[in-house]
Design a protein around this motif. Structure first.
Motif, PDB file in Angstrom:
ATOM      1  N   ARG A 141      -7.760  17.943  26.979  1.00  0.00           N
ATOM      2  CA  ARG A 141      -6.565  17.117  27.152  1.00  0.00           C
ATOM      3  C   ARG A 141      -6.591  16.096  26.194  1.00  0.00           C
ATOM      4  O   ARG A 141      -7.549  15.497  25.823  1.00  0.00           O
ATOM      5  CB  ARG A 141      -6.459  16.648  28.518  1.00  0.00           C
ATOM      6  CG  ARG A 141      -6.791  17.676  29.558  1.00  0.00           C
ATOM      7  CD  ARG A 141      -6.639  16.963  30.995  1.00  0.00           C
ATOM      8  NE  ARG A 141      -7.575  15.915  31.108  1.00  0.00           N
ATOM      9  CZ  ARG A 141      -7.367  14.844  31.833  1.00  0.00           C
ATOM     10  NH1 ARG A 141      -6.306  14.578  32.781  1.00  0.00           N
ATOM     11  NH2 ARG A 141      -8.282  13.905  31.758  1.00  0.00           N
ATOM     12  N   ALA A 142      -5.302  15.395  25.869  1.00  0.00           N
ATOM     13  CA  ALA A 142      -5.450  14.423  25.076  1.00  0.00           C
ATOM     14  C   ALA A 142      -5.919  13.049  25.490  1.00  0.00           C
ATOM     15  O   ALA A 142      -6.605  12.459  24.805  1.00  0.00           O
ATOM     16  CB  ALA A 142      -3.922  13.874  24.658  1.00  0.00           C
ATOM     17  N   ALA A 143      -5.929  12.933  26.800  1.00  0.00           N
ATOM     18  CA  ALA A 143      -6.667  12.064  27.697  1.00  0.00           C
ATOM     19  C   ALA A 143      -8.130  12.004  27.626  1.00  0.00           C
ATOM     20  O   ALA A 143      -8.785  10.897  27.723  1.00  0.00           O
ATOM     21  CB  ALA A 143      -5.947  11.710  29.156  1.00  0.00           C
ATOM     22  N   ASP A 144      -8.448  12.906  27.328  1.00  0.00           N
ATOM     23  CA  ASP A 144     -10.010  13.109  27.241  1.00  0.00           C
ATOM     24  C   ASP A 144     -10.896  12.946  25.807  1.00  0.00           C
ATOM     25  O   ASP A 144     -11.941  12.537  25.631  1.00  0.00           O
ATOM     26  CB  ASP A 144     -10.449  14.770  27.515  1.00  0.00           C
ATOM     27  CG  ASP A 144     -10.147  15.184  28.668  1.00  0.00           C
ATOM     28  OD1 ASP A 144     -10.017  14.441  29.847  1.00  0.00           O
ATOM     29  OD2 ASP A 144     -10.126  16.484  28.729  1.00  0.00           O
ATOM     30  N   TRP A 145     -10.046  12.437  24.905  1.00  0.00           N
ATOM     31  CA  TRP A 145     -10.630  12.127  23.543  1.00  0.00           C
ATOM     32  C   TRP A 145     -10.433  10.692  23.384  1.00  0.00           C
ATOM     33  O   TRP A 145      -9.577  10.053  23.463  1.00  0.00           O
ATOM     34  CB  TRP A 145      -9.720  12.830  22.433  1.00  0.00           C
ATOM     35  CG  TRP A 145     -10.399  12.432  21.139  1.00  0.00           C
ATOM     36  CD1 TRP A 145      -9.994  11.678  20.235  1.00  0.00           C
ATOM     37  CD2 TRP A 145     -11.621  13.028  20.709  1.00  0.00           C
ATOM     38  NE1 TRP A 145     -10.899  11.948  19.127  1.00  0.00           N
ATOM     39  CE2 TRP A 145     -11.787  12.757  19.216  1.00  0.00           C
ATOM     40  CE3 TRP A 145     -12.687  14.027  21.180  1.00  0.00           C
ATOM     41  CZ2 TRP A 145     -12.843  13.153  18.508  1.00  0.00           C
ATOM     42  CZ3 TRP A 145     -13.566  14.114  20.341  1.00  0.00           C
ATOM     43  CH2 TRP A 145     -13.739  13.758  18.911  1.00  0.00           C
ATOM     44  N   PRO A 146     -11.850  10.206  23.221  1.00  0.00           N
ATOM     45  CA  PRO A 146     -11.934   8.412  23.480  1.00  0.00           C
ATOM     46  C   PRO A 146     -11.339   7.717  21.853  1.00  0.00           C
ATOM     47  O   PRO A 146     -10.805   6.720  21.933  1.00  0.00           O
ATOM     48  CB  PRO A 146     -13.219   8.190  23.433  1.00  0.00           C
ATOM     49  CG  PRO A 146     -14.031   9.567  22.931  1.00  0.00           C
ATOM     50  CD  PRO A 146     -12.884  10.835  22.989  1.00  0.00           C
ATOM     51  N   HIS A 147     -11.166   8.567  20.821  1.00  0.00           N
ATOM     52  CA  HIS A 147     -10.977   7.857  19.701  1.00  0.00           C
ATOM     53  C   HIS A 147      -9.540   7.971  19.209  1.00  0.00           C
ATOM     54  O   HIS A 147      -9.147   8.680  18.082  1.00  0.00           O
ATOM     55  CB  HIS A 147     -11.700   8.452  18.478  1.00  0.00           C
ATOM     56  CG  HIS A 147     -13.422   8.481  18.724  1.00  0.00           C
ATOM     57  ND1 HIS A 147     -14.061   7.245  19.191  1.00  0.00           N
ATOM     58  CD2 HIS A 147     -14.268   9.503  19.178  1.00  0.00           C
ATOM     59  CE1 HIS A 147     -15.170   7.522  19.591  1.00  0.00           C
ATOM     60  NE2 HIS A 147     -15.469   8.891  19.552  1.00  0.00           N
ATOM     61  N   SER A 148      -8.677   7.714  19.879  1.00  0.00           N
ATOM     62  CA  SER A 148      -7.151   7.762  19.894  1.00  0.00           C
ATOM     63  C   SER A 148      -6.318   6.697  20.327  1.00  0.00           C
ATOM     64  O   SER A 148      -7.051   5.943  21.565  1.00  0.00           O
ATOM     65  CB  SER A 148      -7.088   9.253  20.647  1.00  0.00           C
ATOM     66  OG  SER A 148      -5.565   9.158  20.574  1.00  0.00           O
ATOM     67  N   SER A 149      -5.147   6.406  19.906  1.00  0.00           N
ATOM     68  CA  SER A 149      -4.239   5.473  20.568  1.00  0.00           C
ATOM     69  C   SER A 149      -3.625   6.024  21.915  1.00  0.00           C
ATOM     70  O   SER A 149      -2.540   5.363  22.269  1.00  0.00           O
ATOM     71  CB  SER A 149      -3.357   4.852  19.393  1.00  0.00           C
ATOM     72  OG  SER A 149      -2.314   5.973  18.794  1.00  0.00           O
TER      73      SER A 149
END
Length: 175
Positions: A141-149
Protein backbone atom coordinates in the motif's frame (compact mmCIF):
# COMPACT_ATOMS: atom_id res chain seq x y z
CA UNK A 1 19.13 13.53 -34.20
CA UNK A 2 17.27 16.51 -32.69
CA UNK A 3 18.76 18.17 -29.64
CA UNK A 4 16.66 18.08 -26.48
CA UNK A 5 15.67 21.42 -25.00
CA UNK A 6 14.59 21.67 -21.37
CA UNK A 7 11.42 23.56 -20.51
CA UNK A 8 12.74 26.37 -18.34
CA UNK A 9 9.64 28.20 -17.09
CA UNK A 10 10.17 30.86 -14.40
CA UNK A 11 7.97 30.07 -11.40
CA UNK A 12 6.99 26.75 -12.99
CA UNK A 13 6.01 23.49 -11.41
CA UNK A 14 7.88 20.40 -12.59
CA UNK A 15 7.81 16.62 -12.21
CA UNK A 16 11.27 15.00 -12.08
CA UNK A 17 12.70 11.51 -12.26
CA UNK A 18 16.29 11.16 -11.07
CA UNK A 19 18.04 7.79 -11.05
CA UNK A 20 21.20 6.12 -9.86
CA UNK A 21 23.60 4.91 -12.51
CA UNK A 22 23.42 1.33 -11.22
CA UNK A 23 19.72 0.61 -10.88
CA UNK A 24 20.28 -2.42 -8.63
CA UNK A 25 21.83 -0.35 -5.81
CA UNK A 26 19.96 0.78 -2.70
CA UNK A 27 21.96 3.93 -1.98
CA UNK A 28 19.05 6.33 -1.77
CA UNK A 29 17.23 4.52 1.03
CA UNK A 30 20.42 3.33 2.74
CA UNK A 31 21.58 6.95 2.93
CA UNK A 32 18.18 8.65 3.23
CA UNK A 33 19.38 11.17 5.85
CA UNK A 34 22.25 12.23 3.60
CA UNK A 35 19.78 12.70 0.74
CA UNK A 36 17.41 14.71 2.97
CA UNK A 37 20.28 16.91 4.15
CA UNK A 38 21.39 17.45 0.54
CA UNK A 39 17.91 18.69 -0.32
CA UNK A 40 17.80 20.91 2.80
CA UNK A 41 21.15 22.52 2.08
CA UNK A 42 20.25 23.33 -1.52
CA UNK A 43 16.81 24.66 -0.53
CA UNK A 44 18.51 27.11 1.88
CA UNK A 45 20.61 28.60 -0.94
CA UNK A 46 18.20 28.12 -3.88
CA UNK A 47 14.66 27.81 -2.46
CA UNK A 48 11.93 25.75 -4.13
CA UNK A 49 8.73 24.09 -3.03
CA UNK A 50 8.84 20.32 -2.58
CA UNK A 51 5.23 19.54 -3.43
CA UNK A 52 5.51 15.73 -3.58
CA UNK A 53 8.30 13.15 -3.41
CA UNK A 54 8.99 9.46 -3.28
CA UNK A 55 12.46 8.03 -2.74
CA UNK A 56 12.96 4.44 -3.86
CA UNK A 57 16.19 2.43 -3.50
CA UNK A 58 17.59 3.44 -6.90
CA UNK A 59 15.55 6.41 -8.13
CA UNK A 60 13.27 9.17 -6.99
CA UNK A 61 10.34 11.15 -8.34
CA UNK A 62 9.25 14.56 -7.16
CA UNK A 63 7.26 17.66 -7.98
CA UNK A 64 8.88 21.04 -7.38
CA UNK A 65 7.45 24.55 -7.58
CA UNK A 66 10.08 27.16 -8.37
CA UNK A 67 9.99 30.76 -7.15
CA UNK A 68 8.66 33.43 -9.50
CA UNK A 69 11.32 34.66 -11.93
CA UNK A 70 13.42 31.52 -11.35
CA UNK A 71 13.58 28.61 -13.79
CA UNK A 72 16.93 27.06 -12.85
CA UNK A 73 16.17 23.56 -11.66
CA UNK A 74 19.33 22.16 -13.28
CA UNK A 75 21.68 23.94 -10.86
CA UNK A 76 19.60 22.71 -7.94
CA UNK A 77 19.81 19.11 -9.14
CA UNK A 78 23.55 19.40 -9.78
CA UNK A 79 24.08 20.62 -6.20
CA UNK A 80 21.79 18.00 -4.63
CA UNK A 81 23.50 15.19 -6.53
CA UNK A 82 26.93 16.60 -5.72
CA UNK A 83 26.29 16.91 -1.99
CA UNK A 84 24.86 13.40 -1.84
CA UNK A 85 27.80 11.98 -3.80
CA UNK A 86 30.34 13.67 -1.49
CA UNK A 87 28.87 11.77 1.45
CA UNK A 88 28.98 8.32 -0.18
CA UNK A 89 32.14 6.27 0.42
CA UNK A 90 34.24 5.50 -2.65
CA UNK A 91 33.93 2.05 -4.12
CA UNK A 92 31.47 2.14 -7.00
CA UNK A 93 32.41 0.97 -10.48
CA UNK A 94 33.54 3.97 -12.56
CA UNK A 95 33.66 3.83 -16.35
CA UNK A 96 36.74 4.95 -18.25
CA UNK A 97 34.82 7.95 -19.59
CA UNK A 98 33.85 9.04 -16.07
CA UNK A 99 37.42 8.49 -14.87
CA UNK A 100 38.70 10.85 -17.59
CA UNK A 101 36.19 13.48 -16.43
CA UNK A 102 36.97 12.79 -12.74
CA UNK A 103 33.34 11.85 -12.12
CA UNK A 104 31.92 9.40 -9.62
CA UNK A 105 29.65 6.58 -10.73
CA UNK A 106 26.65 7.29 -8.50
CA UNK A 107 24.04 9.16 -10.56
CA UNK A 108 22.89 9.01 -14.14
CA UNK A 109 24.20 12.19 -15.75
CA UNK A 110 20.81 13.47 -16.74
CA UNK A 111 17.36 13.60 -15.22
CA UNK A 112 13.92 13.65 -16.72
CA UNK A 113 11.66 16.66 -16.22
CA UNK A 114 8.12 17.46 -17.24
CA UNK A 115 6.50 20.88 -16.91
CA UNK A 116 3.18 20.49 -15.08
CA UNK A 117 0.45 21.95 -17.31
CA UNK A 118 -2.62 22.17 -15.08
CA UNK A 119 -4.31 20.78 -11.97
CA UNK A 120 -5.22 17.48 -13.64
CA UNK A 121 -1.60 16.98 -14.76
CA UNK A 122 -0.42 17.82 -11.24
CA UNK A 123 -2.85 15.32 -9.69
CA UNK A 124 -1.86 12.58 -12.15
CA UNK A 125 1.84 13.02 -11.38
CA UNK A 126 1.25 13.20 -7.62
CA UNK A 127 -0.71 9.93 -7.91
CA UNK A 128 2.13 8.40 -9.91
CA UNK A 129 4.66 9.47 -7.28
CA UNK A 130 2.73 8.03 -4.37
CA UNK A 131 1.80 4.80 -6.17
CA UNK A 132 5.40 4.12 -7.30
CA UNK A 133 6.50 2.02 -4.27
CA UNK A 134 3.50 -0.27 -4.87
CA UNK A 135 4.21 -0.44 -8.62
CA UNK A 136 7.81 -1.51 -8.00
CA UNK A 137 6.88 -4.07 -5.33
CA UNK A 138 8.43 -2.22 -2.38
CA UNK A 139 5.10 -1.91 -0.53
CA UNK A 140 1.61 -3.39 -0.68
CA UNK A 141 0.00 0.00 0.00
CA UNK A 142 1.18 3.55 -0.54
CA UNK A 143 0.86 4.09 3.22
CA UNK A 144 3.44 1.35 3.87
CA UNK A 145 6.35 3.16 2.19
CA UNK A 146 8.19 5.50 4.60
CA UNK A 147 10.13 7.61 2.07
CA UNK A 148 7.24 9.51 0.54
CA UNK A 149 5.14 12.63 0.92
CA UNK A 150 2.04 10.40 0.99
CA UNK A 151 1.18 11.26 4.60
CA UNK A 152 1.27 15.00 3.85
CA UNK A 153 -1.39 14.33 1.22
CA UNK A 154 -3.43 12.26 3.70
CA UNK A 155 -3.19 15.03 6.33
CA UNK A 156 -4.28 17.60 3.73
CA UNK A 157 -7.35 15.48 2.91
CA UNK A 158 -6.23 14.74 -0.65
CA UNK A 159 -5.94 10.98 -0.15
CA UNK A 160 -7.65 8.62 2.27
CA UNK A 161 -5.30 6.57 4.46
CA UNK A 162 -6.05 3.42 2.42
CA UNK A 163 -5.42 5.02 -1.00
CA UNK A 164 -3.68 2.59 -3.40
CA UNK A 165 -4.44 -0.34 -1.14
CA UNK A 166 -6.96 -2.29 -3.21
CA UNK A 167 -6.76 -4.27 -6.44
CA UNK A 168 -8.34 -1.46 -8.49
CA UNK A 169 -5.54 0.94 -7.52
CA UNK A 170 -2.98 -1.44 -9.00
CA UNK A 171 -4.33 -0.44 -12.41
CA UNK A 172 -2.69 2.98 -12.08
CA UNK A 173 -0.16 3.30 -14.89
CA UNK A 174 0.97 6.76 -15.82
CA UNK A 175 4.49 6.15 -17.07
Amino acid sequence: MPRYTRAYIPGGTFFFTVALLERDRRLLVEHIELLRNSFRQVRKIRPFGMDAIVVLPDHLHCIWSLPAEDADFSTRWRRIKGLFTQGIPLGERISARRQIKAERGIWQRRFWEHAIRDEADYAAHADYIHYNPVKHGHALRAADWPHSSFYRFVEAGIYPQDWAADAASRELEKE
